[in-house]
Design a protein around this motif. Sequence first.
Motif, mmCIF file in Angstrom:
data_model
loop_
_atom_site.group_PDB
_atom_site.id
_atom_site.type_symbol
_atom_site.label_atom_id
_atom_site.label_comp_id
_atom_site.label_asym_id
_atom_site.label_seq_id
_atom_site.Cartn_x
_atom_site.Cartn_y
_atom_site.Cartn_z
ATOM 1 N N LYS A 1 -23.079 -29.010 -70.375
ATOM 2 C CA LYS A 1 -23.390 -27.427 -70.064
ATOM 3 C C LYS A 1 -23.995 -26.909 -68.965
ATOM 4 N N THR A 2 -24.818 -27.264 -68.341
ATOM 5 C CA THR A 2 -26.487 -26.888 -67.620
ATOM 6 C C THR A 2 -25.500 -28.299 -66.247
ATOM 7 N N ILE A 3 -25.509 -27.731 -65.133
ATOM 8 C CA ILE A 3 -25.535 -28.594 -64.099
ATOM 9 C C ILE A 3 -25.297 -28.027 -62.862
ATOM 10 N N ALA A 4 -26.699 -28.833 -62.030
ATOM 11 C CA ALA A 4 -27.882 -28.122 -61.294
ATOM 12 C C ALA A 4 -27.140 -28.344 -59.756
ATOM 13 N N MET A 5 -27.021 -28.273 -59.354
ATOM 14 C CA MET A 5 -25.932 -28.731 -57.919
ATOM 15 C C MET A 5 -26.418 -28.405 -56.388
ATOM 16 N N ILE A 6 -27.162 -30.106 -56.563
ATOM 17 C CA ILE A 6 -28.076 -30.526 -55.313
ATOM 18 C C ILE A 6 -27.106 -29.887 -53.610
ATOM 19 N N GLY A 7 -27.219 -29.006 -52.616
ATOM 20 C CA GLY A 7 -26.646 -28.789 -51.808
ATOM 21 C C GLY A 7 -25.438 -27.369 -52.031
ATOM 22 N N CYS A 8 -25.727 -27.349 -53.523
ATOM 23 C CA CYS A 8 -24.314 -25.897 -53.432
ATOM 24 C C CYS A 8 -24.448 -25.000 -52.325
ATOM 25 N N SER A 9 -24.124 -24.930 -51.286
ATOM 26 C CA SER A 9 -23.755 -23.867 -50.371
ATOM 27 C C SER A 9 -23.123 -22.348 -50.946
ATOM 28 N N PRO A 10 -23.704 -21.223 -50.282
ATOM 29 C CA PRO A 10 -22.773 -20.211 -50.685
ATOM 30 C C PRO A 10 -22.004 -19.499 -49.256
ATOM 31 N N ASN A 11 -21.639 -20.473 -48.454
ATOM 32 C CA ASN A 11 -20.389 -20.462 -47.775
ATOM 33 C C ASN A 11 -19.071 -20.873 -48.789
ATOM 34 N N VAL A 12 -18.199 -19.830 -49.175
ATOM 35 C CA VAL A 12 -17.169 -19.832 -49.482
ATOM 36 C C VAL A 12 -15.986 -20.940 -49.220
ATOM 37 N N PRO B 1 -32.632 -24.384 -50.522
ATOM 38 C CA PRO B 1 -33.599 -23.002 -49.640
ATOM 39 C C PRO B 1 -32.958 -22.321 -48.683
ATOM 40 N N GLU B 2 -31.434 -22.459 -48.355
ATOM 41 C CA GLU B 2 -31.575 -22.080 -47.586
ATOM 42 C C GLU B 2 -30.541 -20.712 -48.165
ATOM 43 N N ALA B 3 -30.164 -20.516 -49.840
ATOM 44 C CA ALA B 3 -29.339 -19.675 -50.235
ATOM 45 C C ALA B 3 -30.710 -18.734 -51.319
ATOM 46 N N ASP B 4 -30.675 -17.647 -51.917
ATOM 47 C CA ASP B 4 -31.062 -16.925 -52.866
ATOM 48 C C ASP B 4 -30.600 -16.755 -54.209
ATOM 49 N N ASN B 5 -29.191 -16.450 -54.101
ATOM 50 C CA ASN B 5 -28.068 -16.328 -55.164
ATOM 51 C C ASN B 5 -26.575 -16.881 -55.521
ATOM 52 N N ILE B 6 -26.205 -17.493 -55.865
ATOM 53 C CA ILE B 6 -25.057 -18.077 -55.781
ATOM 54 C C ILE B 6 -24.275 -18.066 -56.504
ATOM 55 N N TYR B 7 -23.284 -17.034 -56.584
ATOM 56 C CA TYR B 7 -22.673 -16.496 -57.804
ATOM 57 C C TYR B 7 -22.520 -16.599 -58.872
ATOM 58 N N ASN B 8 -23.959 -15.464 -58.879
ATOM 59 C CA ASN B 8 -24.005 -14.808 -60.287
ATOM 60 C C ASN B 8 -25.553 -15.998 -60.593
ATOM 61 N N GLU B 9 -26.154 -16.411 -60.072
ATOM 62 C CA GLU B 9 -27.477 -18.007 -60.327
ATOM 63 C C GLU B 9 -28.189 -17.589 -59.169
ATOM 64 N N LYS B 10 -29.640 -17.917 -59.991
ATOM 65 C CA LYS B 10 -30.111 -17.930 -58.775
ATOM 66 C C LYS B 10 -30.587 -19.576 -58.652
ATOM 67 N N SER B 11 -31.267 -19.576 -56.513
ATOM 68 C CA SER B 11 -30.841 -20.486 -55.949
ATOM 69 C C SER B 11 -32.285 -21.151 -55.933
ATOM 70 N N PHE B 12 -32.522 -22.490 -56.251
ATOM 71 C CA PHE B 12 -33.884 -22.395 -56.501
ATOM 72 C C PHE B 12 -34.271 -23.645 -55.216
ATOM 73 N N ASP B 13 -34.978 -23.774 -54.329
ATOM 74 C CA ASP B 13 -35.079 -24.589 -52.754
ATOM 75 C C ASP B 13 -35.834 -25.968 -53.686
ATOM 76 N N ASN B 14 -35.720 -26.454 -54.910
ATOM 77 C CA ASN B 14 -35.448 -27.370 -55.321
ATOM 78 C C ASN B 14 -35.459 -28.586 -56.444
ATOM 79 N N LEU B 15 -34.507 -29.035 -56.781
ATOM 80 C CA LEU B 15 -34.464 -29.656 -58.826
ATOM 81 C C LEU B 15 -35.867 -28.719 -59.599
ATOM 82 N N ASN B 16 -36.834 -29.436 -58.951
ATOM 83 C CA ASN B 16 -38.526 -29.771 -59.876
ATOM 84 C C ASN B 16 -38.820 -27.220 -59.213
ATOM 85 N N ASP B 17 -38.343 -26.636 -58.529
ATOM 86 C CA ASP B 17 -38.355 -25.679 -58.711
ATOM 87 C C ASP B 17 -37.511 -24.773 -60.441
#
Length: 144
Positions: free
Chosen positions: A16-27, A50-66
Amino acid sequence: MINDNKDLREILKGAKTIAMIGCSPNVYRTSNYAAQYLQKRGYRVIPVNPEADNIYNEKSFDNLNDISENISIDIVNVFRNSKYSADAVRDVQAWQEKTGQKPVIWTQLDVSSEEAEEIAEEHELPYVKNRCIMVEYDRLMGEE
């Protein structure tokens, strides 16, 4: 290591939930397209960048453990250069210790490393090596 089509299909079907490490805000980046693709198929995609605040209405996290430990993560999709894949697996291991969860580590094409595989195996973390999650979804699940 998970390579069997039936197992991959079950992972995708049950997640149901996927954490994507390295998800870019660049389309124009593949990880951005993958996040949108997966969201359109009903997954919650939590960006880890850590370079993004929000991608596709989801808050972006600096690290998985955040990410709040109250969130259940089914898959950690690694979209970073292979030289960082061992660090991503260490982050998943720390997540497991913190939360008791054991998400599947899914490395995109050419992202896996021998060190990452060894760490996953040592800690008995489920590991998918060098497979595009979008391609596998389309191949195994179609438009379910």
